[in-house]
Each structure stands twice: as structure tokens, then as C-alpha cells.
Design an enzyme around this catalytic site. Structure first.
Site, PDB file in Angstrom:
ATOM      1  N   ARG A 145     -37.593  35.571 -30.451  1.00  0.00           N
ATOM      2  CA  ARG A 145     -37.266  34.329 -31.161  1.00  0.00           C
ATOM      3  C   ARG A 145     -37.009  33.238 -30.127  1.00  0.00           C
ATOM      4  O   ARG A 145     -36.267  33.463 -29.170  1.00  0.00           O
ATOM      5  CB  ARG A 145     -36.012  34.583 -32.010  1.00  0.00           C
ATOM      6  CG  ARG A 145     -35.572  33.413 -32.834  1.00  0.00           C
ATOM      7  CD  ARG A 145     -34.257  33.691 -33.550  1.00  0.00           C
ATOM      8  NE  ARG A 145     -33.137  33.147 -32.816  1.00  0.00           N
ATOM      9  CZ  ARG A 145     -31.939  32.890 -33.346  1.00  0.00           C
ATOM     10  NH1 ARG A 145     -31.710  33.168 -34.625  1.00  0.00           N
ATOM     11  NH2 ARG A 145     -30.979  32.391 -32.623  1.00  0.00           N
ATOM     12  N   GLU A 156     -33.791  42.143 -35.773  1.00  0.00           N
ATOM     13  CA  GLU A 156     -33.225  41.217 -34.788  1.00  0.00           C
ATOM     14  C   GLU A 156     -32.263  41.989 -33.879  1.00  0.00           C
ATOM     15  O   GLU A 156     -31.448  42.779 -34.361  1.00  0.00           O
ATOM     16  CB  GLU A 156     -32.460  40.108 -35.522  1.00  0.00           C
ATOM     17  CG  GLU A 156     -31.852  39.067 -34.596  1.00  0.00           C
ATOM     18  CD  GLU A 156     -31.122  37.965 -35.355  1.00  0.00           C
ATOM     19  OE1 GLU A 156     -30.732  38.184 -36.526  1.00  0.00           O
ATOM     20  OE2 GLU A 156     -30.918  36.888 -34.769  1.00  0.00           O
ATOM     21  N   TRP A 203     -25.191  23.723 -41.230  1.00  0.00           N
ATOM     22  CA  TRP A 203     -25.223  24.219 -39.850  1.00  0.00           C
ATOM     23  C   TRP A 203     -26.144  25.404 -39.806  1.00  0.00           C
ATOM     24  O   TRP A 203     -26.977  25.656 -39.113  1.00  0.00           O
ATOM     25  CB  TRP A 203     -23.824  24.639 -39.370  1.00  0.00           C
ATOM     26  CG  TRP A 203     -23.913  25.119 -37.937  1.00  0.00           C
ATOM     27  CD1 TRP A 203     -24.035  24.335 -36.813  1.00  0.00           C
ATOM     28  CD2 TRP A 203     -23.944  26.476 -37.461  1.00  0.00           C
ATOM     29  NE1 TRP A 203     -24.146  25.124 -35.693  1.00  0.00           N
ATOM     30  CE2 TRP A 203     -24.094  26.431 -36.050  1.00  0.00           C
ATOM     31  CE3 TRP A 203     -23.871  27.718 -38.093  1.00  0.00           C
ATOM     32  CZ2 TRP A 203     -24.156  27.595 -35.264  1.00  0.00           C
ATOM     33  CZ3 TRP A 203     -23.929  28.859 -37.317  1.00  0.00           C
ATOM     34  CH2 TRP A 203     -24.068  28.798 -35.909  1.00  0.00           C
ATOM     35  N   TYR A 218     -28.120  24.614 -32.720  1.00  0.00           N
ATOM     36  CA  TYR A 218     -27.978  26.015 -33.144  1.00  0.00           C
ATOM     37  C   TYR A 218     -28.799  26.928 -32.235  1.00  0.00           C
ATOM     38  O   TYR A 218     -29.935  26.619 -31.876  1.00  0.00           O
ATOM     39  CB  TYR A 218     -28.460  26.209 -34.596  1.00  0.00           C
ATOM     40  CG  TYR A 218     -28.693  27.665 -34.866  1.00  0.00           C
ATOM     41  CD1 TYR A 218     -27.618  28.518 -35.084  1.00  0.00           C
ATOM     42  CD2 TYR A 218     -29.971  28.222 -34.787  1.00  0.00           C
ATOM     43  CE1 TYR A 218     -27.813  29.880 -35.241  1.00  0.00           C
ATOM     44  CE2 TYR A 218     -30.178  29.570 -34.943  1.00  0.00           C
ATOM     45  CZ  TYR A 218     -29.093  30.392 -35.173  1.00  0.00           C
ATOM     46  OH  TYR A 218     -29.281  31.737 -35.301  1.00  0.00           O
ATOM     47  N   HIS A 272     -32.554  27.565 -39.466  1.00  0.00           N
ATOM     48  CA  HIS A 272     -31.154  27.607 -39.905  1.00  0.00           C
ATOM     49  C   HIS A 272     -30.895  26.638 -41.055  1.00  0.00           C
ATOM     50  O   HIS A 272     -29.865  25.927 -41.086  1.00  0.00           O
ATOM     51  CB  HIS A 272     -30.218  27.350 -38.714  1.00  0.00           C
ATOM     52  CG  HIS A 272     -29.095  28.331 -38.643  1.00  0.00           C
ATOM     53  ND1 HIS A 272     -27.786  27.970 -38.817  1.00  0.00           N
ATOM     54  CD2 HIS A 272     -29.090  29.663 -38.438  1.00  0.00           C
ATOM     55  CE1 HIS A 272     -27.022  29.048 -38.710  1.00  0.00           C
ATOM     56  NE2 HIS A 272     -27.790  30.094 -38.482  1.00  0.00           N
ATOM     57  N   GLU A 305     -37.861  31.364 -39.914  1.00  0.00           N
ATOM     58  CA  GLU A 305     -36.704  31.853 -40.671  1.00  0.00           C
ATOM     59  C   GLU A 305     -35.881  30.701 -41.254  1.00  0.00           C
ATOM     60  O   GLU A 305     -35.678  29.676 -40.590  1.00  0.00           O
ATOM     61  CB  GLU A 305     -35.824  32.674 -39.720  1.00  0.00           C
ATOM     62  CG  GLU A 305     -34.597  33.196 -40.400  1.00  0.00           C
ATOM     63  CD  GLU A 305     -33.624  33.823 -39.437  1.00  0.00           C
ATOM     64  OE1 GLU A 305     -33.997  34.104 -38.280  1.00  0.00           O
ATOM     65  OE2 GLU A 305     -32.482  34.020 -39.848  1.00  0.00           O
ATOM     66  N   GLU A 315     -30.513  36.241 -44.793  1.00  0.00           N
ATOM     67  CA  GLU A 315     -29.335  36.773 -44.089  1.00  0.00           C
ATOM     68  C   GLU A 315     -28.050  36.490 -44.869  1.00  0.00           C
ATOM     69  O   GLU A 315     -27.043  37.147 -44.648  1.00  0.00           O
ATOM     70  CB  GLU A 315     -29.254  36.234 -42.658  1.00  0.00           C
ATOM     71  CG  GLU A 315     -28.925  34.763 -42.560  1.00  0.00           C
ATOM     72  CD  GLU A 315     -28.930  34.229 -41.131  1.00  0.00           C
ATOM     73  OE1 GLU A 315     -29.724  34.705 -40.313  1.00  0.00           O
ATOM     74  OE2 GLU A 315     -28.134  33.322 -40.847  1.00  0.00           O
ATOM     75  N   ASP A 366     -35.801  30.203 -35.851  1.00  0.00           N
ATOM     76  CA  ASP A 366     -34.844  30.047 -36.956  1.00  0.00           C
ATOM     77  C   ASP A 366     -34.526  28.565 -37.158  1.00  0.00           C
ATOM     78  O   ASP A 366     -33.957  27.919 -36.280  1.00  0.00           O
ATOM     79  CB  ASP A 366     -33.558  30.823 -36.598  1.00  0.00           C
ATOM     80  CG  ASP A 366     -32.615  30.984 -37.778  1.00  0.00           C
ATOM     81  OD1 ASP A 366     -32.804  30.276 -38.787  1.00  0.00           O
ATOM     82  OD2 ASP A 366     -31.695  31.818 -37.681  1.00  0.00           O
ATOM     83  N   ARG A 394     -34.240  39.201 -44.766  1.00  0.00           N
ATOM     84  CA  ARG A 394     -33.392  39.316 -43.584  1.00  0.00           C
ATOM     85  C   ARG A 394     -32.010  39.901 -43.884  1.00  0.00           C
ATOM     86  O   ARG A 394     -31.104  39.826 -43.064  1.00  0.00           O
ATOM     87  CB  ARG A 394     -33.220  37.910 -42.991  1.00  0.00           C
ATOM     88  CG  ARG A 394     -34.530  37.239 -42.653  1.00  0.00           C
ATOM     89  CD  ARG A 394     -34.837  37.344 -41.184  1.00  0.00           C
ATOM     90  NE  ARG A 394     -33.744  36.824 -40.412  1.00  0.00           N
ATOM     91  CZ  ARG A 394     -33.072  37.501 -39.482  1.00  0.00           C
ATOM     92  NH1 ARG A 394     -33.395  38.738 -39.214  1.00  0.00           N
ATOM     93  NH2 ARG A 394     -32.084  36.933 -38.829  1.00  0.00           N
TER      94      ARG A 394
END
Ligand code: GCO
Ligand code: MG
Length: 405
Positions: free
Chosen positions: A147, A341, A405, A159, A214, A238, A264, A212, A285
Site C-alpha cells: 500500500r 493487511e 479523518w 493520513y 480513508h 480502499e 474496516e 487508502d 476489509r
């Protein structure tokens, strides 16, 4: 086999972890991870006040019934705090069952579907050069998937990067309050394609790359980013958008063939259902810890497999090694496993508290065959690292508006 005691430990060997230990009448014990980053003590209270008293004396073998009892029986289904708590109990019970059967947990699931677990590591950095240097190192270490996250130029905190700091607590300036970061969608969209362009120019297309977002973009912005990244053939993007509105993924899907991963923050199968059955995503995820345990995660995997969706469990540093080991067993079994991951082998402090062994060979992670999860927790060592209140950062747009975030 009656449950005799349930203990909850909070320790901070570098960051906070909540660990559950269930002990049965014959002295067998099992471990579970209940860590919910930034909200740890809420889960501790849920476990100690509301769960443990109901389980003493119950049969540790009744994993499915105990899961239903804690989930349906609470009336207040789902939510991150309660599912992390239920997950830890469920994990500890599977660990016990494995130990009593004298088998690794993956055997109880139906055995191995593969020889090892493909992982993706993190190559992060303050500049593209630094990210690419780290990517080169990881390719040499044998990683088959990585990643990439890079700090945005002229931005206060990004991030996935550490602003040159060594760890999360240093990043926070040792303040037990949320650090604040800044976000500009324009700067991000103008910058990220260059990162992947240079990565492909330097390392070619054999290495799988992912990224990602995020959850910082809107569906149409995410669609544009995914299109811009199409030439670089990512393994997946992601969390392109937040998951509360599942249809955001439909919008992205209609615009691009860049594969999409999310989940996630899913706590239940139902959070994932619409996206999976509409085939709006390619990877789920969800972690054993935040998805309520192994019991629901195996159902999620089977459901996803009907729609060609693969499992790619979350493995950030705030999931404890107990969760990593649970993922090892889950991933060895799940026929539709994609990638795990993986953030490395831990610090000396972490490995003093948690004893486990994994090994990376040619991009695959292996473990020894031990009964249960194959991990132990040193209660005495944990006492040396007491809980520190801490929060994830918050994010603001350049004009001060609070952002994801
Ligand atoms: C990831 C995640 C993490 C989360 C963290 C929150 O993909 O690894 O997005 O970095 O931010 O787990 O506690
Ligand atoms: Mg993520």
C-alpha cells in the site's frame, strides 16, 4: 466445559490494546482482541459490566449460541463498541475450542485452502522519493503487494504518514487529546496519480499496489480519482467514500474498473450486504475484532463468495497480535481470501506482551501449527505498560470545516 472466569486487560506496549482471557473450569484459557482505537475503555466497561457476569458458568463449547445470546440477546444489536466486545469473547472461545480439540482453529473451519497468507505491507513517506525507496525495500523483502501513502505537499498532517515522527504518541505530541490534521481534496487529487505513475515507472507492474483514501472523497470525486489511476492497475482503492451510504459505491462502480475495497468499519454482515450483493465492491476489509468475531466473519466470507467478492481483513497497528493470529487461521481457510493487511513484526515491547510467531517468505505469511490461535499473553509483562488515554486525529478542511479523518 464451564466458563469459570473472564479477565479484561488494557495495556499500552506502544499503543493501547484490550485483551480478553476466558478461563474454563479445567484451567484451559482462550484469548480475544477487543481493541477499539480511541474508545478502548468503553469496550472494557461493556465487557466487564454487561457481558462477563452473564457468561460465568456457561458452556464454553456453545460458541454459536453464546454469540447469538450476546448479539440478539442484548436487544441493542451492532455498534462498534458492542461488536468489539462480542468479538473478543467469540475469539477466546474459538481459541479454547482449538486447544481442547488439540487443533489449530483453521482445522475446525474445514482445513487450509492455501499454503500461506498473501499480505500487503505499507510503504509510507513524506515525499514520493521516500515512498518509492520504502517500496523498493519491501519488494526486496519479498512482498507481493504494498500500500502506498504519501504526505501531501504543503499540508498539515496526512493520513498514513508520520510527519517524520517515530510513532503515534510522538505524532500526538504526547497530548492525550486528538491531534488535528488538514485536508485539501484538490491538492490530493492533483498529487496521488503522480505517486502511482512514478511507482510503476520505477518498479513495473508485477508488484500489486493499493491505496487508502480513508473516506475523504465524495462519490464523483472518487470516481475521477479511480479513473485517473486506471493506467496504474491498482489491486484496489480502499475506502474511496464513507460507507454509511452504500450507493456511493454504485456511483464509483459505474465510472471505473479500478477495484474497490471497503469494510474496516463494518460491524455486521448486514453493513456489507447491499454492497456485496450488488457487486459494487471487490474486497471486504472487515476484521475479526470489529466484525463481531470469527463466528460472523465466516458467514460474511461465505456470503461474499457467492458474488465473487474476496476477503481482505483490516490489519492496522491498532489491531492486536491476537487479531492477526485469528486472521491467519481465517485466511488460511477462507476459499475467497484475497489479501491480508500486515504492518510488520511488532516492537520489542509488543512482543514481550504477546508471544506469537509469524514468518514472511516470498510475500506469504506463515505460522507454526499450534492448538487454538497459537498466541500467548504475558499478564505480568502487560502490567509494565499501563493504559494511556489517546485518540485518533481529527481532520479539517483548510477553511476549518470538520472532515472525515
Ligand atoms: C487501515 C486503516 C487504519 C485505521 C485505523 C483506525 O486501512 O489500515 O484505515 O489505518 O485508520 O485502524 O483505528
Ligand atoms: Mg483503511
Amino acid at each position: 466445559m464451564k466458563i469459570k472466569d473472564i479477565k479484561v486487560f488494557v495495556c499500552c506496549p506502544g499503543r493501547n490494546f484490550v485483551t480478553v482471557k476466558i478461563i474454563t473450569e479445567d484451567g484451559t484459557y482462550g484469548l480475544g482482541d477487543a481493541t477499539l482505537n480511541g474508545r478502548e475503555m468503553a469496550v472494557v466497561a461493556y465487557l466487564e459490566e454487561h457481558i462477563a457476569p452473564c457468561l460465568i458458568g456457561k458452556d464454553a463449547h456453545q460458541i454459536e449460541d453464546i454469540w447469538q445470546y450476546l448479539y440478539k440477546g442484548a436487544y441493542w444489536q451492532n455498534g462498534a463498541v458492542s461488536t468489539a466486545a462480542i468479538a473478543a469473547i467469540d475469539m477466546a472461545l474459538w481459541d479454547i475450542k482449538g486447544k481442547l480439540a488439540n487443533m489449530p482453529v483453521y482445522q475446525l473451519l474445514g482445513g487450509k485452502s492455501r499454503k500461506g497468507v498473501t499480505v500487503y505491507g505499507h510503504a509510507n513517506g513524506e515525499t514520493i522519493e521516500e515512498v518509492l525507496k520504502n517500496l523498493g525495500t519491501m519488494i526486496n523483502e519479498g512482498y507481493k503487494a504494498v500500500r502506498l501513502q504519501c504526505a501531501l505537499p504543503d499540508t498539515k498532517g496526512t493520513y498514513g504518514t508520520m510527519e517524520g515522527k517515530k510513532n503515534y504518541y510522538e505524532l500526538q505530541g504526547n497530548r492525550p487529546l486528538p491531534p488535528e490534521q488538514e485536508w485539501s481534496t484538490t491538492k490530493y487529487m492533483n498529487f496521488i496519480p503522480e505517486l502511482f505513475k512514478q511507482a510503476r515507472e520505477k518498479f513495473g507492474y508485477a508488484i500489486a499496489l493499493c491505496h487508502d483514501v480513508h473516506s475523504r472523497l465524495t462519490p464523483i470525486e472518487a470516481s475521477r480519482l479511480c479513473k485517473l489511476l486506471e493506467p496504474y492497475k491498482l489491486l484496489f482503492i480502499e475506502d474511496a467514500v464513507t460507507t454509511e451510504n452504500a450507493e456511493g459505491y454504485k456511483v464509483i462502480r459505474e465510472h471505473t474498473d479500478t477495484p474497490l475495497a471497503t469494510g474496516e468499519k463494518f460491524n455486521t454482515l448486514w453493513d456489507a450486504k447491499e454492497m456485496i450483493q450488488n457487486q459494487w465492491i471487490d474486497y471486504v476489509r472487515t476484521a475479526v475484532t470489529h466484525g463481531g468475531g470469527l463466528t460472523p466473519l465466516k458467514k460474511l466470507a461465505d456470503f461474499a463468495s457467492l458474488y465473487h467478492v474476496r476477503m481482505a481483513p483490516h490489519g492496522a497497528p491498532d489491531l492486536s497480535p491476537v487479531c492477526l493470529m485469528a486472521h491467519m487461521h481465517f485466511n488460511l481457510w477462507a476459499p475467497n481470501f484475497g489479501v491480508q493487511e500486515f504492518v510488520g513484526f511488532g516492537t520489542p515491547e509488543l512482543n514481550e506482551v504477546f508471544q506469537y510467531k509469524v514468518e514472511l517468505k516470498d510475500g506469504l505469511l506463515y505460522m507454526d501449527d499450534k492448538p487454538g490461535w497459537g498466541i500467548d499473553f504475558d499478564e505480568e509483562a502487560a502490567k509494565k505498560y499501563p493504559y494511556k488515554r489517546s485518540y485518533l486525529p481529527v481532520n479539517r478542511l483548510e477553511d476549518g470545516t470538520l472532515w472525515n479523518w
